[in-house]
Motif scaffolding. Sequence first.
Motif: not given
Length: 442
Positions: A279-290, A316-322
Motif C-alpha cells: 500500500a505504501q509503495r502504491e501511494i508513493y509511486q503516484i506521488v513520484l510519478n507526479a 486523481v487517476k492514481g487514486l481512482l485506480d486504487l
Amino acid sequence: MDLAYMAELPADEFVLRRQKLAAQLTDNSVFIVFSEVEKRRNNDCTYPFRQDSYFWYLTGFNEPNSALVIQKKGKLVETTIFVRPSNPLMEIWNGRRLGVERAAEKLHLDQAFSIDDFARIFGKICQNSTALYHYQGLQPWADQLLAETFISPPDYINWAPMLDEMRLFKSANEVRLMQQAGQITALGHMKAMRQTRPNRFEYEIESEILHEFNRFGARYPAYTTIVAGGENACILHYTENDQPLKDGDLVLIDAGCEFAMYAGDITRTFPVNGKFTQAQREIYQIVLNAQKRAIELLVAGNSIQRANDEVVRIKVKGLLDLGIMRGDIDELIANNAHREFYMHGLGHWLGLDVHDVGSYSKEGQNGDRNSKVRDRPLEIGMVLTVEPGLYISPKSDVPEQYKGIGVRIEDNILITEYGNKVLTAAAPKEIGDIEALMATER
C-alpha cells in the motif's frame, strides 16, 4: 560528491546589486533598508541572530541595528551605512563589531556613521529629496526610528516589488551556493535514511540531520525540521518531532540547511524498517510519478500552474485506480475533490528565504503581489521547489490499508536554457534506491 565550496559571495556582487537597484530609483530620491535586530529568547538571552534577507542581499553585512541608504541625484549615486559604533567592553562580552571606522571600506560603500546619529544625519540626507523608498511595517524598530527622525512622516514608496524581482533571478555565484546548500541538505537526508530504525524517536533522527548539516559548514537549518512518523505525516507542518517511529510506518522528513544564507529544501518519505509495504509503495509511486512529470514540465516558458494541473490529473487517476477516489476524473478535478488528499501548492521560490520572494502570477509582475494564480512563465535563473504530496487521513473513507499514509517528495530545481537542473538529485527517491541505501546499514 565534491564538497569544496565557496562560503560567501564576492564583494562586487553586492556592489552590482546596489547599482542595479539605484538604476530603478527615481531621480532625487533616497532609498533605505534596515537590518534585523536581536530577538529576546528569555531574560537576557537572545535567539541566534539571523540577518534580514533584503539587507543582506544589498550589503553582505551580518550585524544588527544597521541601515543602508542609497541617495540618487541625477547620475550621482551615494551609498551610506549606519552601524553600531565600536565598543571594547561590549565586544568582550558579546563579540566583535565592524565599527564605523572600517565599515565603508570593508563593505565598499561611500561613507559610514554610527546608528546612534541616525536621526540627525539621515534627516540631512533627505533634505530636498522628492521621494523616499522604505518598506513600512517590515522592521518595527526601523519605523520607530524614522518616526523620531521626521516631524511629519513622509509618503513612503515601498521598494519590495523592485527587490523581490531582483532576488527572483539568481546569479552564477548564488547558484553555486544554492547547489552547495542542496548537496549538504541531501547528505542530511541520506544520513537520516541510514540511521532510522523502529523505536527511535523522531527527534533523534532530527539530530542526525542537523549534525550532518553542521559537519559540512551549514550551522543552522533553513526552517524548523519536520520528522513525521506514521499518520503525523498527514499534518503538513508537523514539528513536535517527539514520537517513537513504529515498525511498518513511513516517516516523512522535510528538512533543509542554510548555507551562506541560502536555503536548501528537501522532503523525502521512506519506510521506518527499510521496506515499503504494498500500500505504501502504491501511494508513493503516484506521488513520484507526479513529481517527475512536474520536473519535466517546469522549464522556461511554462508555468507552475500548468505543471500543477498535470500533477493533479496524475494523482486523481492514481487514486481512482486504487479505489481511494470514485467518480469521473474530470468532474472530480473540476470540483476540487483531490483537495482532501492534496491541499497545498506544487512548489515555491527558493533563495535567501526558504519561501523566497517574487511574484508567481502575470498580474503580480505589474504590482499585484498577492495574486494566488501561479501562471507566470518561468525564466532562466529562477530557483523553485517541486513538492507534490498525498495525505490520507486515518479518518478518510478509503480502503483500510491506505489510512494514515502521508507522502511528499520535494526537490529544488534551477531553470536553465536547457530545461532545468535538479540541485538536490543526490538524495535518493526511487523506491529501489531508498531500500538499497537503508539495507546497507542493517
